[in-house]
Design a protein around this motif. Sequence first.
Motif, PDB file in Angstrom:
ATOM      1  N   SER A   1      24.528  19.274  -1.605  1.00  0.00           N
ATOM      2  CA  SER A   1      24.819  20.563  -2.399  1.00  0.00           C
ATOM      3  C   SER A   1      23.768  21.250  -2.761  1.00  0.00           C
ATOM      4  O   SER A   1      24.153  22.227  -3.370  1.00  0.00           O
ATOM      5  CB  SER A   1      24.462  19.418  -4.338  1.00  0.00           C
ATOM      6  N   GLY A   2      22.272  21.598  -2.123  1.00  0.00           N
ATOM      7  CA  GLY A   2      21.667  22.670  -1.862  1.00  0.00           C
ATOM      8  C   GLY A   2      20.949  22.666  -3.044  1.00  0.00           C
ATOM      9  O   GLY A   2      19.517  23.077  -2.655  1.00  0.00           O
ATOM     10  N   ASP A   3      20.368  21.534  -3.939  1.00  0.00           N
ATOM     11  CA  ASP A   3      19.285  21.482  -4.817  1.00  0.00           C
ATOM     12  C   ASP A   3      18.606  20.431  -4.007  1.00  0.00           C
ATOM     13  O   ASP A   3      18.501  19.180  -4.095  1.00  0.00           O
ATOM     14  CB  ASP A   3      19.948  20.690  -6.200  1.00  0.00           C
ATOM     15  N   VAL A   4      17.771  21.390  -3.953  1.00  0.00           N
ATOM     16  CA  VAL A   4      16.282  19.987  -2.666  1.00  0.00           C
ATOM     17  C   VAL A   4      15.351  19.825  -4.467  1.00  0.00           C
ATOM     18  O   VAL A   4      14.367  18.836  -3.564  1.00  0.00           O
ATOM     19  CB  VAL A   4      15.215  21.719  -1.798  1.00  0.00           C
ATOM     20  N   LYS A   5      16.047  19.446  -5.360  1.00  0.00           N
ATOM     21  CA  LYS A   5      14.996  18.758  -6.313  1.00  0.00           C
ATOM     22  C   LYS A   5      15.108  17.223  -5.451  1.00  0.00           C
ATOM     23  O   LYS A   5      15.596  16.642  -6.055  1.00  0.00           O
ATOM     24  CB  LYS A   5      15.265  19.305  -7.679  1.00  0.00           C
ATOM     25  N   PRO A   6      13.637  16.843  -5.837  1.00  0.00           N
ATOM     26  CA  PRO A   6      13.797  15.060  -4.896  1.00  0.00           C
ATOM     27  C   PRO A   6      13.496  14.110  -6.307  1.00  0.00           C
ATOM     28  O   PRO A   6      13.599  14.909  -7.584  1.00  0.00           O
ATOM     29  CB  PRO A   6      12.133  15.186  -5.180  1.00  0.00           C
ATOM     30  N   SER A   7      14.696  13.320  -6.665  1.00  0.00           N
ATOM     31  CA  SER A   7      15.043  12.566  -7.882  1.00  0.00           C
ATOM     32  C   SER A   7      14.466  11.507  -7.870  1.00  0.00           C
ATOM     33  O   SER A   7      12.912  11.373  -6.604  1.00  0.00           O
ATOM     34  CB  SER A   7      16.163  11.663  -7.064  1.00  0.00           C
ATOM     35  N   GLU A   8      14.358  10.946  -8.884  1.00  0.00           N
ATOM     36  CA  GLU A   8      12.884   9.893  -9.079  1.00  0.00           C
ATOM     37  C   GLU A   8      13.147   8.727  -8.235  1.00  0.00           C
ATOM     38  O   GLU A   8      12.680   7.972  -7.446  1.00  0.00           O
ATOM     39  CB  GLU A   8      13.052   8.943 -10.390  1.00  0.00           C
ATOM     40  N   GLN A   9      14.537   8.484  -7.467  1.00  0.00           N
ATOM     41  CA  GLN A   9      14.128   7.820  -6.382  1.00  0.00           C
ATOM     42  C   GLN A   9      13.898   8.365  -5.634  1.00  0.00           C
ATOM     43  O   GLN A   9      13.170   7.323  -4.251  1.00  0.00           O
ATOM     44  CB  GLN A   9      15.754   7.456  -6.769  1.00  0.00           C
ATOM     45  N   ASP A  10      14.001   9.272  -4.915  1.00  0.00           N
ATOM     46  CA  ASP A  10      13.534   9.149  -3.511  1.00  0.00           C
ATOM     47  C   ASP A  10      12.473   9.791  -3.532  1.00  0.00           C
ATOM     48  O   ASP A  10      11.364   9.659  -2.555  1.00  0.00           O
ATOM     49  CB  ASP A  10      13.635  11.135  -3.530  1.00  0.00           C
ATOM     50  N   LEU A  11      11.405   9.790  -4.269  1.00  0.00           N
ATOM     51  CA  LEU A  11       9.966   9.994  -4.599  1.00  0.00           C
ATOM     52  C   LEU A  11       9.134   9.040  -4.914  1.00  0.00           C
ATOM     53  O   LEU A  11       8.425   8.039  -4.266  1.00  0.00           O
ATOM     54  CB  LEU A  11       9.450  10.979  -6.216  1.00  0.00           C
TER      55      LEU A  11
ATOM     56  N   PHE B   1       7.453  13.856   3.156  1.00  0.00           N
ATOM     57  CA  PHE B   1       8.770  13.286   3.126  1.00  0.00           C
ATOM     58  C   PHE B   1       9.509  14.695   2.942  1.00  0.00           C
ATOM     59  O   PHE B   1       8.897  15.463   1.817  1.00  0.00           O
ATOM     60  CB  PHE B   1       8.846  13.078   2.317  1.00  0.00           C
ATOM     61  N   LEU B   2      10.534  15.352   2.971  1.00  0.00           N
ATOM     62  CA  LEU B   2      11.523  16.401   2.918  1.00  0.00           C
ATOM     63  C   LEU B   2      12.686  16.384   3.246  1.00  0.00           C
ATOM     64  O   LEU B   2      13.253  15.753   3.060  1.00  0.00           O
ATOM     65  CB  LEU B   2      11.821  17.255   4.333  1.00  0.00           C
ATOM     66  N   ILE B   3      12.768  17.115   2.210  1.00  0.00           N
ATOM     67  CA  ILE B   3      14.339  17.388   1.260  1.00  0.00           C
ATOM     68  C   ILE B   3      14.985  18.143   1.407  1.00  0.00           C
ATOM     69  O   ILE B   3      14.217  19.376   1.926  1.00  0.00           O
ATOM     70  CB  ILE B   3      14.070  17.360  -0.018  1.00  0.00           C
ATOM     71  N   VAL B   4      15.884  18.504   2.265  1.00  0.00           N
ATOM     72  CA  VAL B   4      16.608  19.814   3.083  1.00  0.00           C
ATOM     73  C   VAL B   4      18.196  20.169   2.500  1.00  0.00           C
ATOM     74  O   VAL B   4      18.791  19.620   1.892  1.00  0.00           O
ATOM     75  CB  VAL B   4      16.682  20.104   3.981  1.00  0.00           C
ATOM     76  N   GLY B   5      17.822  21.752   2.051  1.00  0.00           N
ATOM     77  CA  GLY B   5      19.019  22.006   0.882  1.00  0.00           C
ATOM     78  C   GLY B   5      19.877  22.334   2.299  1.00  0.00           C
ATOM     79  O   GLY B   5      19.396  22.682   3.752  1.00  0.00           O
ATOM     80  N   GLN B   6      20.487  24.498   1.840  1.00  0.00           N
ATOM     81  CA  GLN B   6      21.214  24.607   2.616  1.00  0.00           C
ATOM     82  C   GLN B   6      20.453  26.298   3.204  1.00  0.00           C
ATOM     83  O   GLN B   6      20.570  26.463   3.639  1.00  0.00           O
ATOM     84  CB  GLN B   6      22.246  25.125   1.855  1.00  0.00           C
ATOM     85  N   GLU B   7      19.383  26.218   2.205  1.00  0.00           N
ATOM     86  CA  GLU B   7      18.522  27.246   2.363  1.00  0.00           C
ATOM     87  C   GLU B   7      17.451  27.459   2.309  1.00  0.00           C
ATOM     88  O   GLU B   7      16.389  28.067   2.315  1.00  0.00           O
ATOM     89  CB  GLU B   7      18.749  28.974   2.075  1.00  0.00           C
TER      90      GLU B   7
ATOM     91  N   TRP C   1       7.085  16.544   0.176  1.00  0.00           N
ATOM     92  CA  TRP C   1       6.342  15.591  -0.269  1.00  0.00           C
ATOM     93  C   TRP C   1       4.554  16.170  -0.676  1.00  0.00           C
ATOM     94  O   TRP C   1       3.714  16.100  -1.605  1.00  0.00           O
ATOM     95  CB  TRP C   1       6.725  14.479  -0.325  1.00  0.00           C
ATOM     96  N   ARG C   2       4.758  16.669   0.943  1.00  0.00           N
ATOM     97  CA  ARG C   2       3.117  16.794   0.951  1.00  0.00           C
ATOM     98  C   ARG C   2       2.683  17.946   0.704  1.00  0.00           C
ATOM     99  O   ARG C   2       1.390  17.889   0.097  1.00  0.00           O
ATOM    100  CB  ARG C   2       2.825  16.557   2.929  1.00  0.00           C
ATOM    101  N   GLU C   3       3.568  19.634   0.717  1.00  0.00           N
ATOM    102  CA  GLU C   3       3.326  20.576  -0.411  1.00  0.00           C
ATOM    103  C   GLU C   3       2.838  20.090  -1.264  1.00  0.00           C
ATOM    104  O   GLU C   3       2.158  20.838  -2.164  1.00  0.00           O
ATOM    105  CB  GLU C   3       3.682  21.505   0.238  1.00  0.00           C
ATOM    106  N   SER C   4       3.593  19.708  -2.102  1.00  0.00           N
ATOM    107  CA  SER C   4       3.516  19.202  -3.522  1.00  0.00           C
ATOM    108  C   SER C   4       2.418  18.649  -3.933  1.00  0.00           C
ATOM    109  O   SER C   4       2.125  19.119  -4.951  1.00  0.00           O
ATOM    110  CB  SER C   4       4.945  18.578  -3.715  1.00  0.00           C
ATOM    111  N   GLN C   5       1.977  17.848  -3.168  1.00  0.00           N
ATOM    112  CA  GLN C   5       0.572  17.166  -4.024  1.00  0.00           C
ATOM    113  C   GLN C   5      -0.369  18.256  -3.259  1.00  0.00           C
ATOM    114  O   GLN C   5      -1.723  17.849  -3.847  1.00  0.00           O
ATOM    115  CB  GLN C   5       0.788  16.109  -2.890  1.00  0.00           C
TER     116      GLN C   5
END
Length: 205
Positions: free
Chosen positions: A158-168, A188-194, A199-203
């Motif tokens: 979908s292009g939306d890289v926001k992690p879901s609760e399930q992802d986290l 743990f990377l989530i990749v979109g179209q661009e 996960w590590r950077e967000s911490q």
Amino acid sequence: MTNSVEDQYVNLLARSIPAATIKRNEELFLKFLDWFPNPLAVKQMSRAQRSQVLEWGPEMRALIAGIELGKLVGKSHPEICGHAYSSVTLGQQMIDYFAGDEQESVVIACTDVHNDVIDYKTVFKGGQSECLLYPDQIFAYALRQSATGIVMVHNHPSGDVKPSEQDLRFAKRLERGSRILGLQMLDFLIVGQEQYFSWRESQLK
């Protein structure tokens, strides 16, 4: 001015079936365009339709072969082994890796003590919005590679890289399991179209 996708499609099709030279080829060109008026219609061509098109005559073999070659090129992924690992580098590489994929997938990249990627594998493929994950298979693969670290990469078509609760939840579960097995979960990377989510950077923010 840049031609539209439809214009480019018609031009490429005309070059694949040279309509200006032979009347029969012109008829084939118009017939194909009638059956498949745009690139999406070609992409969704069924096996039955492919067989029917081939029955139109030997002229269609090269066109179908070109279409199949294009599909193969579109599914091909760039090599990522041997590159020093960083979230920025790998994140950008994986955007290219997943480009054009319409299914959610999970890739595990295994790293050595220098954090270089030594091997990677697509371990799961799901639908357009769901991918079932099993940590035991991920860990079994990493241990077979004698990895010291792992990076899990999950694409969102979908292009939306926001992690879901399930992802986290799964990322935390994977980190706990890695610690028990003596592996380092590097990211743990989530990749979109661009863009990508790390996960590590967000911490670190």
